[in-house]
Write a protein that holds these residues in place. Structure first.
Motif, PDB file in Angstrom:
ATOM      1  N   ALA A   1      19.403   4.559 -11.441  1.00  0.00           N
ATOM      2  CA  ALA A   1      20.557   5.414 -11.754  1.00  0.00           C
ATOM      3  C   ALA A   1      21.080   6.146 -10.525  1.00  0.00           C
ATOM      4  N   VAL A   2      21.305   5.394  -9.451  1.00  0.00           N
ATOM      5  CA  VAL A   2      21.837   5.976  -8.220  1.00  0.00           C
ATOM      6  C   VAL A   2      23.358   6.028  -8.331  1.00  0.00           C
ATOM      7  N   LEU A   3      23.908   7.217  -8.504  1.00  0.00           N
ATOM      8  CA  LEU A   3      25.352   7.367  -8.651  1.00  0.00           C
ATOM      9  C   LEU A   3      26.056   6.909  -7.379  1.00  0.00           C
ATOM     10  N   ASN A   4      27.038   6.033  -7.532  1.00  0.00           N
ATOM     11  CA  ASN A   4      27.798   5.463  -6.414  1.00  0.00           C
ATOM     12  C   ASN A   4      26.933   4.564  -5.534  1.00  0.00           C
ATOM     13  N   GLY A   5      25.756   4.204  -6.008  1.00  0.00           N
ATOM     14  CA  GLY A   5      24.841   3.405  -5.199  1.00  0.00           C
ATOM     15  C   GLY A   5      25.376   2.042  -4.832  1.00  0.00           C
ATOM     16  N   GLY A   6      26.216   1.459  -5.677  1.00  0.00           N
ATOM     17  CA  GLY A   6      26.755   0.133  -5.389  1.00  0.00           C
ATOM     18  C   GLY A   6      27.823   0.131  -4.327  1.00  0.00           C
ATOM     19  N   ASN A   7      28.511   1.268  -4.136  1.00  0.00           N
ATOM     20  CA  ASN A   7      29.597   1.356  -3.155  1.00  0.00           C
ATOM     21  C   ASN A   7      29.187   2.046  -1.865  1.00  0.00           C
ATOM     22  N   ALA A   8      28.027   2.678  -1.854  1.00  0.00           N
ATOM     23  CA  ALA A   8      27.634   3.516  -0.725  1.00  0.00           C
ATOM     24  C   ALA A   8      27.408   2.706   0.541  1.00  0.00           C
ATOM     25  N   ASP A   9      27.898   3.249   1.669  1.00  0.00           N
ATOM     26  CA  ASP A   9      27.618   2.666   2.979  1.00  0.00           C
ATOM     27  C   ASP A   9      26.252   3.131   3.482  1.00  0.00           C
ATOM     28  N   THR A  10      25.893   4.359   3.118  1.00  0.00           N
ATOM     29  CA  THR A  10      24.594   4.926   3.477  1.00  0.00           C
ATOM     30  C   THR A  10      23.958   5.508   2.235  1.00  0.00           C
ATOM     31  N   ILE A  11      22.680   5.197   2.021  1.00  0.00           N
ATOM     32  CA  ILE A  11      21.958   5.713   0.859  1.00  0.00           C
ATOM     33  C   ILE A  11      20.850   6.635   1.350  1.00  0.00           C
ATOM     34  N   LEU A  12      20.839   7.854   0.849  1.00  0.00           N
ATOM     35  CA  LEU A  12      19.790   8.809   1.179  1.00  0.00           C
ATOM     36  C   LEU A  12      18.643   8.600   0.197  1.00  0.00           C
ATOM     37  N   VAL A  13      17.520   8.128   0.702  1.00  0.00           N
ATOM     38  CA  VAL A  13      16.392   7.734  -0.143  1.00  0.00           C
ATOM     39  C   VAL A  13      15.272   8.762  -0.033  1.00  0.00           C
ATOM     40  N   LEU A  14      14.815   9.244  -1.177  1.00  0.00           N
ATOM     41  CA  LEU A  14      13.676  10.153  -1.229  1.00  0.00           C
ATOM     42  C   LEU A  14      12.400   9.328  -1.319  1.00  0.00           C
ATOM     43  N   ALA A  15      11.466   9.574  -0.393  1.00  0.00           N
ATOM     44  CA  ALA A  15      10.210   8.822  -0.378  1.00  0.00           C
ATOM     45  C   ALA A  15       9.073   9.766   0.015  1.00  0.00           C
ATOM     46  N   ARG A  16       7.893   9.387  -0.404  1.00  0.00           N
ATOM     47  CA  ARG A  16       6.719  10.212  -0.135  1.00  0.00           C
ATOM     48  C   ARG A  16       6.071   9.793   1.180  1.00  0.00           C
ATOM     49  N   THR A  17       5.949  10.755   2.095  1.00  0.00           N
ATOM     50  CA  THR A  17       5.282  10.506   3.368  1.00  0.00           C
ATOM     51  C   THR A  17       3.833  10.992   3.353  1.00  0.00           C
ATOM     52  N   SER A  18       3.487  11.789   2.331  1.00  0.00           N
ATOM     53  CA  SER A  18       2.103  12.229   2.174  1.00  0.00           C
ATOM     54  C   SER A  18       1.923  12.767   0.760  1.00  0.00           C
ATOM     55  N   GLY A  19       0.655  12.944   0.344  1.00  0.00           N
ATOM     56  CA  GLY A  19       0.370  13.526  -0.954  1.00  0.00           C
ATOM     57  C   GLY A  19       0.321  12.520  -2.079  1.00  0.00           C
ATOM     58  N   ASP A  20       0.027  13.045  -3.284  1.00  0.00           N
ATOM     59  CA  ASP A  20      -0.065  12.227  -4.484  1.00  0.00           C
ATOM     60  C   ASP A  20       1.247  12.205  -5.249  1.00  0.00           C
ATOM     61  N   GLN A  21       1.285  11.448  -6.345  1.00  0.00           N
ATOM     62  CA  GLN A  21       2.520  11.147  -7.068  1.00  0.00           C
ATOM     63  C   GLN A  21       3.344  12.365  -7.441  1.00  0.00           C
ATOM     64  N   ASN A  22       2.712  13.452  -7.908  1.00  0.00           N
ATOM     65  CA  ASN A  22       3.463  14.602  -8.407  1.00  0.00           C
ATOM     66  C   ASN A  22       3.452  15.801  -7.470  1.00  0.00           C
ATOM     67  N   ASP A  23       2.965  15.630  -6.257  1.00  0.00           N
ATOM     68  CA  ASP A  23       2.926  16.741  -5.311  1.00  0.00           C
ATOM     69  C   ASP A  23       4.336  17.103  -4.847  1.00  0.00           C
ATOM     70  N   LYS A  24       4.594  18.414  -4.785  1.00  0.00           N
ATOM     71  CA  LYS A  24       5.894  18.860  -4.287  1.00  0.00           C
ATOM     72  C   LYS A  24       5.977  18.738  -2.768  1.00  0.00           C
ATOM     73  N   ALA A  25       4.854  18.903  -2.109  1.00  0.00           N
ATOM     74  CA  ALA A  25       4.826  18.727  -0.661  1.00  0.00           C
ATOM     75  C   ALA A  25       4.710  17.241  -0.334  1.00  0.00           C
ATOM     76  N   GLY A  26       5.209  16.865   0.838  1.00  0.00           N
ATOM     77  CA  GLY A  26       5.071  15.484   1.280  1.00  0.00           C
ATOM     78  C   GLY A  26       6.246  14.590   0.965  1.00  0.00           C
ATOM     79  N   LEU A  27       7.355  15.143   0.444  1.00  0.00           N
ATOM     80  CA  LEU A  27       8.549  14.353   0.147  1.00  0.00           C
ATOM     81  C   LEU A  27       9.537  14.442   1.303  1.00  0.00           C
ATOM     82  N   SER A  28      10.055  13.301   1.701  1.00  0.00           N
ATOM     83  CA  SER A  28      10.984  13.242   2.833  1.00  0.00           C
ATOM     84  C   SER A  28      12.228  12.453   2.449  1.00  0.00           C
ATOM     85  N   LEU A  29      13.310  12.723   3.148  1.00  0.00           N
ATOM     86  CA  LEU A  29      14.586  12.057   2.874  1.00  0.00           C
ATOM     87  C   LEU A  29      14.974  11.200   4.079  1.00  0.00           C
TER      88      LEU A  29
END
Length: 377
Positions: free
Chosen positions: A156-184
């Motif tokens: 459900a990425v809004l405008n994802g099909g037309n976007a030239d650049t997509i800002l992706v949220l991904a985990r660089t550290s921590g477990d699945q539900n940790d608030k820390a360790g998320l990077s863009l």
């Protein structure tokens, strides 16, 4: 307390409403929805020329306003015309994330391209198991020399099909539900390993599901500080809630006007519908719902702009209440129009579809009611 619009906001409101009334009739919108792009590139360029794309950003970031109240004015006017152009995806979500997280040099390049209408962007944060919880993230970004390798999937990425650049949220550290360790990460849409499944949503907007398979990125793709994206994205989501609440209010106000007008012309048993007191009461209740929604929206926007301690609580209160109002007003408008209320040829059903989707965006009424009650103890 003064709830009136500033002179600049009134001019902005008038200019958008003039555009909607003169250049954005329902038939033209239907043609745009069915087009390959899903919106008008000419309209988007006009938005940039008139400065509308920069109203959501502060002067320090190269914009012209930056307040939630400015966004409220724009989105309410867009809501009245069911404007399909991806303002929410570009200027509120992707642009908001860049404004919150990016370095000065990244803002200069990325935000300038949004404000100038030169680049389409999208924010990919939602995953199928997350249920509105930003922290619930399985997509991962692993260090690889001086860069990163991304794997995962977003929905459900809004405008994802037309976007030239997509800002992706991904985990660089921590477990699945940790608030820390998320990077863009800013990922060009033509990057090898990025796959997009584009579609049109039930309300006529465009979205996409995205899959990331060993996507290699340089270190410069990281937006802001590594592992520190969560709190910034929560603020972006609160602002997005205010934006769609304002759009919903514009939708509801239009449905009320159209329903009242219809009731004065449609006859049943020899009388117009407006003659029947029971139907008058139902339209009066639609009016009350719109007024209460406006009050809740104003409170949320003002608390957000003032950085009040309970700003997030006020946003959840508004989102929950306006979601309930949208359902009530939308259903009444459809029912009072009869069977034609859900036909593709009449705009009433399309307003109802948009209101239904808005309730689900960034947390539905039930989610925000729980968030509100949890904050209130």
């Amino acid at each position: 307390m003064d709830f009136s619009l500033s002179e600049e906001q009134q001019l902005l409101k008038d200019s958008i409403e003039k555009f909607v009334s003169s250049d954005y009739d329902f038939e033209a919108r239907r043609d745009l929805v069915n087009s390959d792009l899903g919106y008008s590139e000419a309209h988007w360029n006009m938005f940039a020329e008139l400065g509308w794309l920069g109203m959501g950003f502060s002067e320090e970031d190269g914009g012209y306003g930056g307040s939630a109240s400015d966004i409220m004015v724009i989105m309410q006017a867009f809501g009245k015309g069911l404007v399909i152009e991806p303002f929410l995806a570009n200027c509120i979500l992707a642009g908001g994330a860049i404004s919150e997280l990016a370095s000065a040099s990244q803002k200069d390049s990325l935000l300038a391209s949004i404000i100038g209408g030169e680049q389409q962007m999208a924010l990919a944060y939602a995953e199928k198991q997350a249920r509105y919880n930003i922290a619930n993230c399985l997509s991962r970004a692993e260090k690889n020399g001086d860069g990163y390798v991304l794997n995962g999937a977003k929905i459900a990425v809004l405008n994802g099909g037309n976007a030239d650049t997509i800002l992706v949220l991904a985990r660089t550290s921590g477990d699945q539900n940790d608030k820390a360790g998320l990077s863009l990460f800013a990922v060009p849409s033509n990057t090898e390993g990025l796959e997009r499944a584009r579609y049109t949503t039930v309300d006529g907007f465009t979205g996409a599901d995205i899959k990331l398979s060993n996507v290699s990125l340089p270190a410069s793709a990281l937006v802001g500080e590594e592992g520190a994206a969560f709190e910034a994205l929560e603020r972006v989501m609160d602002r997005a809630c205010i934006a769609v609440c304002a759009e919903a209010l514009g939708n509801m106000e239009t449905l009320l006007i159209k329903t009242v007008e219809y009731s004065k012309t449609r006859k049943q048993f020899g009388f117009t519908l407006s003659f029947f007191q029971a139907l008058q009461h139902r339209m009066a209740e639609m009016f009350i719902e719109c007024q209460q929604a406006q009050s809740m929206l104003l409170m949320a926007a003002m608390k957000f702009d003032a950085s009040a301690e309970d700003a997030s609580t006020a946003v959840s209160a508004a989102k929950a209440r306006i979601g309930q109002a949208a359902k009530r007003v939308g259903q009444e408008a459809v029912q009072l129009h009869g069977g034609m209320g859900v036909t593709d040829e009449l705009d009433v059903g399309h307003y109802f579809k948009r209101l239904t989707i808005i309730d689900a965006l960034f947390g539905n009424s039930d989610y925000h009611l729980k968030r509100y009650t949890a904050a209130m103890g």
